[in-house]
Design an enzyme around this catalytic site. Structure first.
Site, PDB file in Angstrom:
ATOM      1  N   ASP A 103      51.630  67.551  80.785  1.00  0.00           N
ATOM      2  CA  ASP A 103      52.290  68.869  81.255  1.00  0.00           C
ATOM      3  C   ASP A 103      51.480  69.694  80.613  1.00  0.00           C
ATOM      4  O   ASP A 103      50.727  69.433  79.863  1.00  0.00           O
ATOM      5  CB  ASP A 103      53.782  68.914  81.133  1.00  0.00           C
ATOM      6  CG  ASP A 103      54.654  69.953  81.795  1.00  0.00           C
ATOM      7  OD1 ASP A 103      53.838  70.587  82.564  1.00  0.00           O
ATOM      8  OD2 ASP A 103      55.359  70.500  80.927  1.00  0.00           O
ATOM      9  N   ARG A 138      59.661  65.850  95.198  1.00  0.00           N
ATOM     10  CA  ARG A 138      60.755  66.647  94.857  1.00  0.00           C
ATOM     11  C   ARG A 138      61.676  66.673  96.241  1.00  0.00           C
ATOM     12  O   ARG A 138      62.911  66.990  96.185  1.00  0.00           O
ATOM     13  CB  ARG A 138      59.992  67.888  94.555  1.00  0.00           C
ATOM     14  CG  ARG A 138      59.168  67.895  93.280  1.00  0.00           C
ATOM     15  CD  ARG A 138      59.893  68.108  92.181  1.00  0.00           C
ATOM     16  NE  ARG A 138      61.008  68.891  92.070  1.00  0.00           N
ATOM     17  CZ  ARG A 138      60.734  70.315  91.638  1.00  0.00           C
ATOM     18  NH1 ARG A 138      59.447  70.606  90.999  1.00  0.00           N
ATOM     19  NH2 ARG A 138      61.660  71.073  91.508  1.00  0.00           N
ATOM     20  N   GLN A 140      62.626  67.213  88.596  1.00  0.00           N
ATOM     21  CA  GLN A 140      61.135  66.768  88.621  1.00  0.00           C
ATOM     22  C   GLN A 140      61.123  65.202  88.258  1.00  0.00           C
ATOM     23  O   GLN A 140      60.244  64.439  88.910  1.00  0.00           O
ATOM     24  CB  GLN A 140      60.322  67.458  87.524  1.00  0.00           C
ATOM     25  CG  GLN A 140      59.079  67.066  87.501  1.00  0.00           C
ATOM     26  CD  GLN A 140      58.079  67.492  88.878  1.00  0.00           C
ATOM     27  OE1 GLN A 140      58.174  68.311  89.205  1.00  0.00           O
ATOM     28  NE2 GLN A 140      57.144  66.437  89.307  1.00  0.00           N
ATOM     29  N   CYS A 145      53.361  66.915  86.812  1.00  0.00           N
ATOM     30  CA  CYS A 145      54.381  67.556  87.735  1.00  0.00           C
ATOM     31  C   CYS A 145      53.897  68.854  88.396  1.00  0.00           C
ATOM     32  O   CYS A 145      54.383  69.442  89.131  1.00  0.00           O
ATOM     33  CB  CYS A 145      55.454  67.975  86.555  1.00  0.00           C
ATOM     34  SG  CYS A 145      55.096  69.307  85.446  1.00  0.00           S
ATOM     35  N   ARG A 173      67.223  77.826  88.838  1.00  0.00           N
ATOM     36  CA  ARG A 173      66.414  77.935  87.863  1.00  0.00           C
ATOM     37  C   ARG A 173      66.072  78.987  87.087  1.00  0.00           C
ATOM     38  O   ARG A 173      65.848  80.301  87.516  1.00  0.00           O
ATOM     39  CB  ARG A 173      64.776  77.867  88.669  1.00  0.00           C
ATOM     40  CG  ARG A 173      63.505  77.732  88.115  1.00  0.00           C
ATOM     41  CD  ARG A 173      62.363  77.919  88.763  1.00  0.00           C
ATOM     42  NE  ARG A 173      61.169  77.923  87.973  1.00  0.00           N
ATOM     43  CZ  ARG A 173      60.334  77.035  88.117  1.00  0.00           C
ATOM     44  NH1 ARG A 173      60.384  76.231  89.206  1.00  0.00           N
ATOM     45  NH2 ARG A 173      59.219  77.356  87.492  1.00  0.00           N
ATOM     46  N   HIS A 194      64.034  69.397  82.867  1.00  0.00           N
ATOM     47  CA  HIS A 194      63.529  69.715  84.133  1.00  0.00           C
ATOM     48  C   HIS A 194      63.941  68.343  85.029  1.00  0.00           C
ATOM     49  O   HIS A 194      63.243  67.570  85.329  1.00  0.00           O
ATOM     50  CB  HIS A 194      61.958  69.614  84.403  1.00  0.00           C
ATOM     51  CG  HIS A 194      61.458  70.474  85.338  1.00  0.00           C
ATOM     52  ND1 HIS A 194      62.306  70.768  86.644  1.00  0.00           N
ATOM     53  CD2 HIS A 194      60.322  70.570  85.845  1.00  0.00           C
ATOM     54  CE1 HIS A 194      61.685  70.964  87.618  1.00  0.00           C
ATOM     55  NE2 HIS A 194      60.481  71.052  87.208  1.00  0.00           N
TER      56      HIS A 194
HETATM   57  N1  NVA Z   1      56.788  72.808  81.091  1.00  0.00           N
HETATM   58  C1  NVA Z   1      56.669  73.521  82.226  1.00  0.00           C
HETATM   59  C2  NVA Z   1      57.232  72.902  83.463  1.00  0.00           C
HETATM   60  C3  NVA Z   1      56.616  73.507  84.851  1.00  0.00           C
HETATM   61  C4  NVA Z   1      57.113  72.861  85.848  1.00  0.00           C
HETATM   62  C5  NVA Z   1      57.223  75.009  81.990  1.00  0.00           C
HETATM   63  O1  NVA Z   1      58.276  75.012  81.468  1.00  0.00           O
HETATM   64  O2  NVA Z   1      56.642  76.173  82.126  1.00  0.00           O
END
Ligand code: NVA
Length: 260
Positions: free
Chosen positions: A173, A241, A83, A213, A53, A80
């Site tokens: 999101d 998840r 997810q 998410c 990550r 992602h």
């Molecule tokens: N678009 C968000 C996703 C978080 C799971 C980010 O990148 O912060």
């Protein structure tokens, strides 16, 4: 920092009988000090699988290029994917076949993964973003190319109502993703009118579900009311998840055994 990604991967690894080694950015300096390609060549000789990550997609791609073992994307600025595995599992578990998905909000990493999922599986995806916050043009072009084979209908607009009308899944999101903290004030202005609230949800099909998410910023991208109304689905999505990622790890492990 990570809540769902870390807990779900570590728990999943233990449940599958493995041992998870957590290396934070304080423990290893990915791409700093030691070149990424060297870190990849060292670590991948000692473990069976790597989940990363990070921020830049280019970092994970470089790691993967030099890795001897599979590398799972646990979130980058571009995608992602894990997810979306959980999201699709949730859609199936909610009994929705061939979904019509409306994504309302920022054309970000999550949207890019929705694009890829829709393109590969062939379901309809409608994306509504404010002007100037559309998805990356290269990723959109790639998804549309893949969609030609699956027949996925993918559409773009600047109108949340148009996207949500008749949808069976509505999702969004955060408006301020990692690395965009300095743009917060400007973004809150640009996304005015993009909240998923009850009046927007009323345009979707009667049995439609709402997914998020997480983390969710109430009364920004989603109203408190809609969030709590669909809390069962949202937290099933969070739990998924764990299950979906276990599936990914089992599949990768099987590939490794077949190839060796
Ligand atoms: N678009 C968000 C996703 C978080 C799971 C980010 O990148 O912060």
């Amino acid at each position: 920092s990570s809540t769902r990604t870390r807990v779900s991967f570590e728990t999943g690894i233990y449940q599958l009988g493995g041992v998870g080694l957590f290396l934070s950015s304080n423990d290893i300096q990915l791409g700093r000090g030691e070149p990424m390609k060297d870190t990849a060549r060292v670590i991948s000789r000692m473990v069976d699988m790597v989940m990363i990550r990070t921020f830049e997609q280019s970092k994970i791609e470089e790691f993967a290029r030099y890795s001897k073992v599979p590398v799972i994307n646990g979130l980058t600025d571009a995608y992602h994917p894990v997810q979306l595995m959980a999201d699709y599992l949730t859609i199936l578990e909610c009994g929705i076949d061939n979904p019509i998905v409306a994504y309302v909000g920022d054309g970000n990493n999550l949207t890019h993964s929705w694009l890829m999922l829709s393109a590969k599986l062939g379901f309809e995806l409608r994306i509504a973003t404010p002007k100037g916050y559309e998805s990356d043009a290269t990723i959109v072009a790639e998804a549309l190319e893949i969609a030609k084979e699956s027949g996925a209908k993918i559409s773009f607009s600047n109108d949340p109502k148009e996207a949500v009308a008749g949808a069976t899944v509505v999702t969004t999101d955060t408006w301020v993703s990692m690395g965009q903290e300095d743009e917060k004030a400007e973004r809150l202005k640009a996304f005015d009118g993009y909240i998923v609230d009850s009046s927007l949800m009323a345009l979707a099909q009667k049995d439609a579900i709402f997914l998020h998410c997480l983390p969710a910023y109430r009364d920004y991208e989603v109203s408190e009311e809609v969030f709590e109304q669909y809390a069962d689905e949202i937290f099933l999505e969070a739990e998924n998840r764990l299950h979906a990622q276990k599936g990914v790890m089992v599949w990768l492990d099987q590939q490794r055994r077949v190839n060796n």
